[in-house]
Design a protein around this motif. Structure first.
Motif, PDB file in Angstrom:
ATOM      1  N   GLY A   1       0.811  -1.210   0.000  1.00  0.00           N
ATOM      2  CA  GLY A   1       0.000   0.000   0.000  1.00  0.00           C
ATOM      3  C   GLY A   1       0.847   1.264   0.000  1.00  0.00           C
ATOM      4  N   TRP A   2       1.912   1.261   0.801  1.00  0.00           N
ATOM      5  CA  TRP A   2       2.805   2.425   0.813  1.00  0.00           C
ATOM      6  C   TRP A   2       3.526   2.569  -0.522  1.00  0.00           C
ATOM      7  CZ3 TRP A   2       1.723   6.007   3.963  1.00  0.00           C
ATOM      8  CH2 TRP A   2       1.241   5.727   5.238  1.00  0.00           C
ATOM      9  N   ALA A   3       3.923   1.443  -1.115  1.00  0.00           N
ATOM     10  CA  ALA A   3       4.583   1.510  -2.428  1.00  0.00           C
ATOM     11  C   ALA A   3       3.637   2.095  -3.478  1.00  0.00           C
ATOM     12  CB  ALA A   3       5.071   0.128  -2.848  1.00  0.00           C
ATOM     13  N   SER A   4       2.353   1.745  -3.391  1.00  0.00           N
ATOM     14  CA  SER A   4       1.382   2.275  -4.350  1.00  0.00           C
ATOM     15  C   SER A   4       1.186   3.778  -4.178  1.00  0.00           C
ATOM     16  CB  SER A   4       0.038   1.551  -4.206  1.00  0.00           C
ATOM     17  OG  SER A   4      -0.639   1.962  -3.019  1.00  0.00           O
ATOM     18  N   LYS A   5       1.537   4.303  -2.993  1.00  0.00           N
ATOM     19  CA  LYS A   5       1.454   5.746  -2.741  1.00  0.00           C
ATOM     20  C   LYS A   5       2.760   6.454  -3.107  1.00  0.00           C
ATOM     21  CE  LYS A   5      -1.982   5.808   1.043  1.00  0.00           C
ATOM     22  NZ  LYS A   5      -2.410   4.406   1.106  1.00  0.00           N
ATOM     23  N   GLY A   6       3.736   5.706  -3.606  1.00  0.00           N
ATOM     24  CA  GLY A   6       4.977   6.315  -4.062  1.00  0.00           C
ATOM     25  C   GLY A   6       6.164   6.190  -3.132  1.00  0.00           C
ATOM     26  N   TYR A   7       6.010   5.434  -2.047  1.00  0.00           N
ATOM     27  CA  TYR A   7       7.103   5.261  -1.093  1.00  0.00           C
ATOM     28  C   TYR A   7       7.841   3.940  -1.325  1.00  0.00           C
ATOM     29  CZ  TYR A   7       4.673   8.898   1.639  1.00  0.00           C
ATOM     30  OH  TYR A   7       4.065  10.056   2.052  1.00  0.00           O
ATOM     31  N   LEU A   8       9.134   3.943  -1.037  1.00  0.00           N
ATOM     32  CA  LEU A   8       9.854   2.682  -0.873  1.00  0.00           C
ATOM     33  C   LEU A   8       9.430   2.112   0.476  1.00  0.00           C
ATOM     34  CD1 LEU A   8      12.192   0.726  -1.755  1.00  0.00           C
ATOM     35  CD2 LEU A   8      13.671   2.120  -0.285  1.00  0.00           C
ATOM     36  N   ALA A   9       8.907   0.894   0.493  1.00  0.00           N
ATOM     37  CA  ALA A   9       8.428   0.282   1.737  1.00  0.00           C
ATOM     38  C   ALA A   9       9.301  -0.910   2.106  1.00  0.00           C
ATOM     39  CB  ALA A   9       6.977  -0.152   1.595  1.00  0.00           C
ATOM     40  N   VAL A  10       9.732  -0.948   3.367  1.00  0.00           N
ATOM     41  CA  VAL A  10      10.621  -2.005   3.841  1.00  0.00           C
ATOM     42  C   VAL A  10      10.055  -2.596   5.124  1.00  0.00           C
ATOM     43  CG1 VAL A  10      12.977  -2.592   4.546  1.00  0.00           C
ATOM     44  CG2 VAL A  10      12.602  -0.760   2.869  1.00  0.00           C
ATOM     45  N   ALA A  11       9.771  -3.895   5.106  1.00  0.00           N
ATOM     46  CA  ALA A  11       9.246  -4.588   6.281  1.00  0.00           C
ATOM     47  C   ALA A  11      10.283  -5.610   6.760  1.00  0.00           C
ATOM     48  CB  ALA A  11       7.921  -5.275   5.956  1.00  0.00           C
ATOM     49  N   PRO A  12      11.116  -5.251   7.736  1.00  0.00           N
ATOM     50  CA  PRO A  12      12.141  -6.191   8.214  1.00  0.00           C
ATOM     51  C   PRO A  12      11.544  -7.313   9.053  1.00  0.00           C
ATOM     52  CG  PRO A  12      12.226  -4.132   9.457  1.00  0.00           C
ATOM     53  CD  PRO A  12      11.183  -3.943   8.402  1.00  0.00           C
ATOM     54  N   ASP A  13      12.202  -8.454   9.012  1.00  0.00           N
ATOM     55  CA  ASP A  13      11.787  -9.639   9.763  1.00  0.00           C
ATOM     56  C   ASP A  13      12.365  -9.529  11.174  1.00  0.00           C
ATOM     57  OD1 ASP A  13      11.394 -12.131  10.855  1.00  0.00           O
ATOM     58  OD2 ASP A  13      12.204 -13.255   9.164  1.00  0.00           O
ATOM     59  N   THR A  14      11.546  -9.093  12.118  1.00  0.00           N
ATOM     60  CA  THR A  14      12.019  -8.768  13.467  1.00  0.00           C
ATOM     61  C   THR A  14      12.607  -9.964  14.198  1.00  0.00           C
ATOM     62  OG1 THR A  14      10.409  -6.984  13.642  1.00  0.00           O
ATOM     63  CG2 THR A  14      11.288  -7.831  15.702  1.00  0.00           C
ATOM     64  N   PHE A  15      12.035 -11.130  14.004  1.00  0.00           N
ATOM     65  CA  PHE A  15      12.461 -12.312  14.773  1.00  0.00           C
ATOM     66  C   PHE A  15      13.525 -13.140  14.048  1.00  0.00           C
ATOM     67  CE2 PHE A  15       7.843 -12.143  16.435  1.00  0.00           C
ATOM     68  CZ  PHE A  15       8.193 -11.280  17.459  1.00  0.00           C
ATOM     69  N   TRP A  16      14.251 -12.544  13.110  1.00  0.00           N
ATOM     70  CA  TRP A  16      15.176 -13.312  12.280  1.00  0.00           C
ATOM     71  C   TRP A  16      16.259 -14.021  13.083  1.00  0.00           C
ATOM     72  CZ3 TRP A  16      20.486 -12.060  11.389  1.00  0.00           C
ATOM     73  CH2 TRP A  16      20.920 -10.869  11.949  1.00  0.00           C
ATOM     74  N   ARG A  17      16.623 -13.460  14.236  1.00  0.00           N
ATOM     75  CA  ARG A  17      17.650 -14.120  15.049  1.00  0.00           C
ATOM     76  C   ARG A  17      17.087 -15.352  15.765  1.00  0.00           C
ATOM     77  NH1 ARG A  17      19.379  -8.750  15.589  1.00  0.00           N
ATOM     78  NH2 ARG A  17      21.601  -8.449  15.132  1.00  0.00           N
ATOM     79  N   GLN A  18      15.775 -15.367  16.016  1.00  0.00           N
ATOM     80  CA  GLN A  18      15.142 -16.533  16.634  1.00  0.00           C
ATOM     81  C   GLN A  18      14.788 -17.564  15.559  1.00  0.00           C
ATOM     82  OE1 GLN A  18      12.155 -15.855  19.828  1.00  0.00           O
ATOM     83  NE2 GLN A  18      12.443 -13.673  19.430  1.00  0.00           N
ATOM     84  N   THR A  19      13.899 -17.189  14.664  1.00  0.00           N
ATOM     85  CA  THR A  19      13.451 -18.067  13.576  1.00  0.00           C
ATOM     86  C   THR A  19      13.086 -17.191  12.379  1.00  0.00           C
ATOM     87  OG1 THR A  19      12.448 -19.559  15.210  1.00  0.00           O
ATOM     88  CG2 THR A  19      11.837 -19.891  12.911  1.00  0.00           C
ATOM     89  N   PRO A  20      13.869 -17.214  11.309  1.00  0.00           N
ATOM     90  CA  PRO A  20      13.516 -16.403  10.150  1.00  0.00           C
ATOM     91  C   PRO A  20      12.211 -16.895   9.510  1.00  0.00           C
ATOM     92  CG  PRO A  20      15.796 -17.169  10.020  1.00  0.00           C
ATOM     93  CD  PRO A  20      15.135 -17.935  11.120  1.00  0.00           C
ATOM     94  N   GLY A  21      11.460 -15.954   8.961  1.00  0.00           N
ATOM     95  CA  GLY A  21      10.278 -16.317   8.179  1.00  0.00           C
ATOM     96  C   GLY A  21       9.057 -16.704   8.990  1.00  0.00           C
ATOM     97  N   VAL A  22       8.958 -16.263  10.246  1.00  0.00           N
ATOM     98  CA  VAL A  22       7.792 -16.577  11.075  1.00  0.00           C
ATOM     99  C   VAL A  22       6.535 -15.934  10.480  1.00  0.00           C
ATOM    100  CG1 VAL A  22       6.695 -16.087  13.304  1.00  0.00           C
ATOM    101  CG2 VAL A  22       9.067 -16.859  13.228  1.00  0.00           C
ATOM    102  N   GLU A  23       5.479 -16.748  10.346  1.00  0.00           N
ATOM    103  CA  GLU A  23       4.149 -16.239   9.983  1.00  0.00           C
ATOM    104  C   GLU A  23       3.129 -16.980  10.834  1.00  0.00           C
ATOM    105  OE1 GLU A  23       2.589 -15.339   6.044  1.00  0.00           O
ATOM    106  OE2 GLU A  23       4.570 -15.771   5.212  1.00  0.00           O
ATOM    107  N   LEU A  24       2.408 -16.239  11.679  1.00  0.00           N
ATOM    108  CA  LEU A  24       1.463 -16.856  12.598  1.00  0.00           C
ATOM    109  C   LEU A  24       0.094 -16.202  12.458  1.00  0.00           C
ATOM    110  CD1 LEU A  24       3.926 -16.973  15.614  1.00  0.00           C
ATOM    111  CD2 LEU A  24       3.068 -18.960  14.366  1.00  0.00           C
TER     112      LEU A  24
END
Length: 233
Positions: free
Chosen positions: A51-74
């Motif tokens: 949504g932010w990209a569609s408004k003209g922004y570069l959007a970056v969503a970092p994976d906060t738990f990467w040191r525990q388990t990368p790619g968590v989706e719950l």
């Protein structure tokens, strides 16, 4: 399953932070870091970034738990997965996490070449938004239903750039006394804007699942969009 498409070097050079990056068409007007809830960089967070990209922004969503388990989706609507997400948050080093946000800011400015950077965070990410405003040189931050901010008011003097906080009054994770402390601590802060949402609960602006309140989410998102247009571009 991983949903990230980019890796950003950690500040100490010890590892790479996975991130989902959504790029706008043409030159970005600015950049927005989308700070996840406790459920990972899930479909809802990716939708926020898109949504932010569609408004003209570069959007970056970092994976906060990467040191525990990368790619968590719950899934917030499944009690056992909700509990697992709480465990990830409990085991998360928030101080180190802000260093990771700093790394993302540096990457955006130096590698992506976008000077103005904002951050919007949800739930745990709302707390991160507050910490980012207090501890980094980010240009503007927005927190939705941030948890534990009442316990970090001793850092408010360090907030030098604009911060907006969305506060639902019926938040099950931020009781009335915590909300009272937040208002008493921040209402007169020249850089902080607080918005209350009467009767709404935690997670009211989630893109997916049962927690969303359409009217409340629309109002809060309109305010956030205007805030970033003013301070990021």
């Amino acid at each position: 399953m991983t949903t990230t498409n980019t890796e950003i070097p950690a500040l100490d050079g010890n590892g790479m932070i996975p991130a989902y990056v959504a790029r706008p068409e043409g030159t970005p007007r600015g950049a927005i870091i989308v700070q996840q809830e406790i459920f990972g960089v899930d479909a809802g967070i990716r939708k926020k970034a898109d949504g932010w990209a569609s408004k003209g922004y570069l959007a970056v969503a970092p994976d906060t738990f990467w040191r525990q388990t990368p790619g968590v989706e719950l899934d917030a609507d499944k009690p056992e997965e909700f509990q697992k997400a709480i465990e990830y948050m409990s085991n998360h080093d928030f101080d180190l996490g802000i260093r990771d946000i700093e790394a993302v800011i540096h990457w955006i400015r130096r590698e992506a070449g976008v000077p103005k950077v904002g951050l919007v965070g949800y739930c745990m990410g709302g707390r991160v938004a507050y910490m980012t405003a207090a501890r980094t040189d980010i240009d503007a931050s927005v927190g939705y239903y941030g948890v534990m901010i009442d316990q970090m008011l001793n850092e408010k003097h360090a907030i030098a750039r604009p911060l907006m906080l969305h506060v639902p009054t019926a938040d099950g994770f931020v009781p009335p006394e915590a909300q009272k402390a937040i208002h008493e601590g921040l209402d007169d802060h020249p850089k902080v804007i607080l918005h209350d949402y009467e009767g709404l609960d935690h997670g009211f602006a989630a893109e997916i699942g049962s927690r969303r309140d359409e009217a409340g989410a629309t109002l809060a998102d309109e305010r956030t969009t205007a805030f970033f247009a003013e301070h990021i571009g």
